[in-house]
Design a protein around this motif. Structure first.
Motif, mmCIF file in Angstrom:
data_model
loop_
_atom_site.group_PDB
_atom_site.id
_atom_site.type_symbol
_atom_site.label_atom_id
_atom_site.label_comp_id
_atom_site.label_asym_id
_atom_site.label_seq_id
_atom_site.Cartn_x
_atom_site.Cartn_y
_atom_site.Cartn_z
ATOM 1 N N ARG A 137 19.894 1.966 0.455
ATOM 2 C CA ARG A 137 21.061 1.819 -0.636
ATOM 3 C C ARG A 137 20.694 0.690 -1.466
ATOM 4 N NH1 ARG A 137 23.802 3.455 -4.623
ATOM 5 N NH2 ARG A 137 25.892 2.772 -4.897
ATOM 6 N N ILE A 138 20.412 -0.337 -0.850
ATOM 7 C CA ILE A 138 19.962 -1.756 -1.709
ATOM 8 C C ILE A 138 18.910 -1.405 -2.721
ATOM 9 C CG2 ILE A 138 18.816 -3.715 -1.440
ATOM 10 C CD1 ILE A 138 20.892 -4.319 1.287
ATOM 11 N N ARG A 139 17.772 -0.502 -2.110
ATOM 12 C CA ARG A 139 16.838 -0.225 -3.045
ATOM 13 C C ARG A 139 17.205 0.738 -4.264
ATOM 14 N NH1 ARG A 139 12.245 -1.203 -0.330
ATOM 15 N NH2 ARG A 139 12.005 -0.882 1.990
ATOM 16 N N GLN A 140 17.982 1.491 -4.143
ATOM 17 C CA GLN A 140 18.773 2.240 -5.212
ATOM 18 C C GLN A 140 19.584 1.344 -6.009
ATOM 19 O OE1 GLN A 140 21.160 4.993 -2.810
ATOM 20 N NE2 GLN A 140 19.596 6.439 -2.542
ATOM 21 N N LEU A 141 20.199 0.559 -5.660
ATOM 22 C CA LEU A 141 21.003 -0.506 -6.383
ATOM 23 C C LEU A 141 19.817 -1.376 -7.206
ATOM 24 C CD1 LEU A 141 23.606 -1.553 -4.155
ATOM 25 C CD2 LEU A 141 23.904 -0.085 -5.940
ATOM 26 N N ALA A 142 18.835 -1.722 -6.686
ATOM 27 C CA ALA A 142 17.869 -2.684 -7.379
ATOM 28 C C ALA A 142 17.233 -1.756 -8.532
ATOM 29 C CB ALA A 142 16.830 -3.117 -6.073
ATOM 30 N N HIS A 143 16.675 -0.394 -8.056
ATOM 31 C CA HIS A 143 16.126 0.346 -8.918
ATOM 32 C C HIS A 143 16.921 0.611 -10.275
ATOM 33 C CE1 HIS A 143 13.262 3.672 -10.505
ATOM 34 N NE2 HIS A 143 14.153 4.115 -10.457
ATOM 35 N N ALA A 144 18.405 0.650 -9.873
ATOM 36 C CA ALA A 144 19.561 1.013 -11.075
ATOM 37 C C ALA A 144 19.608 -0.485 -11.986
ATOM 38 C CB ALA A 144 20.626 1.372 -10.534
ATOM 39 N N GLY A 145 18.987 -1.513 -11.440
ATOM 40 C CA GLY A 145 19.167 -2.823 -12.123
ATOM 41 C C GLY A 145 20.309 -3.484 -11.973
ATOM 42 N N LEU A 146 20.943 -3.128 -10.873
ATOM 43 C CA LEU A 146 22.309 -3.749 -10.344
ATOM 44 C C LEU A 146 22.272 -5.014 -9.586
ATOM 45 C CD1 LEU A 146 24.448 -0.352 -9.758
ATOM 46 C CD2 LEU A 146 24.303 -1.827 -11.799
ATOM 47 N N LEU A 147 20.694 -5.376 -9.216
ATOM 48 C CA LEU A 147 20.824 -6.501 -8.293
ATOM 49 C C LEU A 147 19.682 -7.366 -8.868
ATOM 50 C CD1 LEU A 147 20.168 -4.516 -4.850
ATOM 51 C CD2 LEU A 147 22.423 -5.842 -6.143
ATOM 52 N N GLY A 148 19.740 -7.746 -10.216
ATOM 53 C CA GLY A 148 18.967 -8.815 -10.936
ATOM 54 C C GLY A 148 17.540 -8.329 -11.037
ATOM 55 N N GLY A 197 0.679 -1.159 -0.052
ATOM 56 C CA GLY A 197 -0.217 -0.118 -0.191
ATOM 57 C C GLY A 197 0.879 1.346 -0.047
ATOM 58 N N ASN A 198 2.225 1.278 -0.017
ATOM 59 C CA ASN A 198 3.165 2.177 -0.141
ATOM 60 C C ASN A 198 3.528 2.587 -1.306
ATOM 61 O OD1 ASN A 198 4.860 4.490 0.152
ATOM 62 N ND2 ASN A 198 6.022 3.815 1.948
ATOM 63 N N PRO A 199 2.985 3.276 -2.276
ATOM 64 C CA PRO A 199 3.464 3.285 -3.530
ATOM 65 C C PRO A 199 4.610 4.172 -3.782
ATOM 66 C CG PRO A 199 1.840 5.160 -3.066
ATOM 67 C CD PRO A 199 2.199 4.178 -2.014
ATOM 68 N N LEU A 200 5.238 4.649 -2.667
ATOM 69 C CA LEU A 200 6.578 5.369 -2.701
ATOM 70 C C LEU A 200 7.836 4.398 -2.552
ATOM 71 C CD1 LEU A 200 5.811 8.636 -0.787
ATOM 72 C CD2 LEU A 200 5.881 8.223 -3.238
ATOM 73 N N ALA A 201 7.657 3.265 -1.827
ATOM 74 C CA ALA A 201 8.368 2.490 -1.428
ATOM 75 C C ALA A 201 8.894 1.366 -2.509
ATOM 76 C CB ALA A 201 8.095 1.622 -0.185
ATOM 77 N N ILE A 202 10.017 1.373 -3.057
ATOM 78 C CA ILE A 202 10.412 0.319 -4.234
ATOM 79 C C ILE A 202 10.493 -1.036 -3.534
ATOM 80 C CG2 ILE A 202 12.102 -0.131 -5.781
ATOM 81 C CD1 ILE A 202 13.196 2.752 -5.705
ATOM 82 N N ALA A 203 9.552 -1.628 -3.941
ATOM 83 C CA ALA A 203 9.538 -3.112 -3.449
ATOM 84 C C ALA A 203 10.804 -4.073 -3.721
ATOM 85 C CB ALA A 203 8.463 -3.979 -3.953
ATOM 86 N N LEU A 204 11.311 -4.828 -3.101
ATOM 87 C CA LEU A 204 12.384 -5.758 -3.397
ATOM 88 C C LEU A 204 11.903 -7.230 -3.334
ATOM 89 C CD1 LEU A 204 15.128 -4.268 -1.144
ATOM 90 C CD2 LEU A 204 14.877 -3.926 -3.588
ATOM 91 N N THR A 205 12.565 -8.037 -4.320
ATOM 92 C CA THR A 205 12.416 -9.364 -3.999
ATOM 93 C C THR A 205 13.369 -9.917 -2.925
ATOM 94 O OG1 THR A 205 14.064 -9.880 -5.851
ATOM 95 C CG2 THR A 205 11.975 -9.513 -6.552
ATOM 96 N N ALA A 206 13.262 -11.374 -2.575
ATOM 97 C CA ALA A 206 14.062 -11.890 -1.723
ATOM 98 C C ALA A 206 15.485 -11.720 -2.257
ATOM 99 C CB ALA A 206 13.765 -13.008 -1.150
ATOM 100 N N ASP A 207 15.410 -12.476 -3.426
ATOM 101 C CA ASP A 207 16.730 -12.373 -4.267
ATOM 102 C C ASP A 207 17.567 -10.988 -4.225
ATOM 103 O OD1 ASP A 207 18.798 -14.040 -5.551
ATOM 104 O OD2 ASP A 207 18.143 -12.723 -7.252
ATOM 105 N N GLN A 208 16.955 -10.015 -4.707
ATOM 106 C CA GLN A 208 17.348 -8.508 -4.519
ATOM 107 C C GLN A 208 17.741 -8.263 -3.336
ATOM 108 O OE1 GLN A 208 13.960 -6.540 -6.350
ATOM 109 N NE2 GLN A 208 15.234 -6.125 -7.988
ATOM 110 N N LEU A 209 17.256 -8.519 -2.305
ATOM 111 C CA LEU A 209 17.736 -8.085 -1.005
ATOM 112 C C LEU A 209 18.967 -8.722 -0.586
ATOM 113 C CD1 LEU A 209 17.283 -6.712 1.796
ATOM 114 C CD2 LEU A 209 15.655 -8.384 2.534
#
Length: 159
Positions: free
Chosen positions: A148-159, A13-25
Motif C-alpha cells: 500500500r505504501i508503494r501504491q501511495l508513493a506511485h500516486a505521488g502522495l508520499l513526496g 534488479g527487480n524492475p517490477l518493484a517500485i523503489a521507495l526512498t527512506a523518506d517515502q517509506l
C-alpha cells in the motif's frame, strides 16, 4: 509471544518493484499510523484522543471492538505502537523500524510483542499451529502495508 521479521523494501534488479526512498517509506508509515483505515478495511473510524510532539493516542473502532493505541514516532526511523489491553483485546506492542545499511538498500524491521502464549483448552500441538497462523497473518499484513505504501508513493502522495 515475540515475533520479529524483516521486509526488504528495494530489490535491486527487480524492475517490477517500485523503489521507495527512506523518506517515502517513513511518510507511508506515518500515514498508516494516522489513517489506518487506508490500510485495513475493517477500521470503521479513527479518532486522535491526545497529541504531542512525536506522540499521539488514537482510538480505532473495528465493528464492536475498540482499540486504543499509544503511538510514538521517532522521525525518519521508527513508529512504535503500544496497544492498551481491554476485555476484548489482549494489548501488546508493534515496532516498525526503517533500516538502511547502505544507501538505497531499505529494510523494514517489524517486531510484535503480544501476551499470546498458550490458549486454554488447546494442546501444545494446537498452540503451535495457532501461533504459526498468527505469525503468518502478521507477516502478510506487513507485506500488504508495504504494498500500500508503494501504491501511495506511485500516486505521488508520499513526496
Amino acid at each position: 509471544m515475540r515475533f520479529e521479521h524483516l521486509i526488504q523494501i528495494n530489490e535491486e534488479g527487480n524492475p517490477l518493484a517500485i523503489a521507495l526512498t527512506a523518506d517515502q517509506l517513513w511518510q507511508g508509515l506515518v500515514h498508516r499510523a494516522r489513517s489506518p483505515q487506508d490500510f485495513m478495511e475493517q477500521v470503521e473510524s479513527v479518532r486522535i484522543l491526545h497529541q504531542e510532539d512525536g506522540y499521539f493516542e488514537r482510538e480505532m473502532l473495528l465493528g464492536r471492538l475498540r482499540v486504543v493505541d499509544h503511538v510514538t514516532l521517532t522521525p525518519g526511523r521508527r513508529v512504535h505502537y503500544d496497544t492498551q489491553p481491554s476485555d476484548e483485546h489482549g494489548g501488546g506492542s508493534l515496532t516498525l523500524t526503517i533500516e538502511e545499511p547502505q544507501p538505497g538498500a531499505l529494510f523494514l524491521r517489524v517486531v510484535y510483542e503480544t501476551p499470546l502464549t498458550q490458549t486454554p483448552g488447546m494442546g501444545e500441538q494446537d498452540d503451535g499451529y495457532y501461533i504459526d497462523y498468527v505469525k503468518a497473518a502478521y507477516r502478510q499484513n506487513d507485506i500488504d502495508t508495504v504494498r500500500r505504501i508503494r501504491q501511495l508513493a506511485h500516486a505521488g502522495l508520499l513526496g
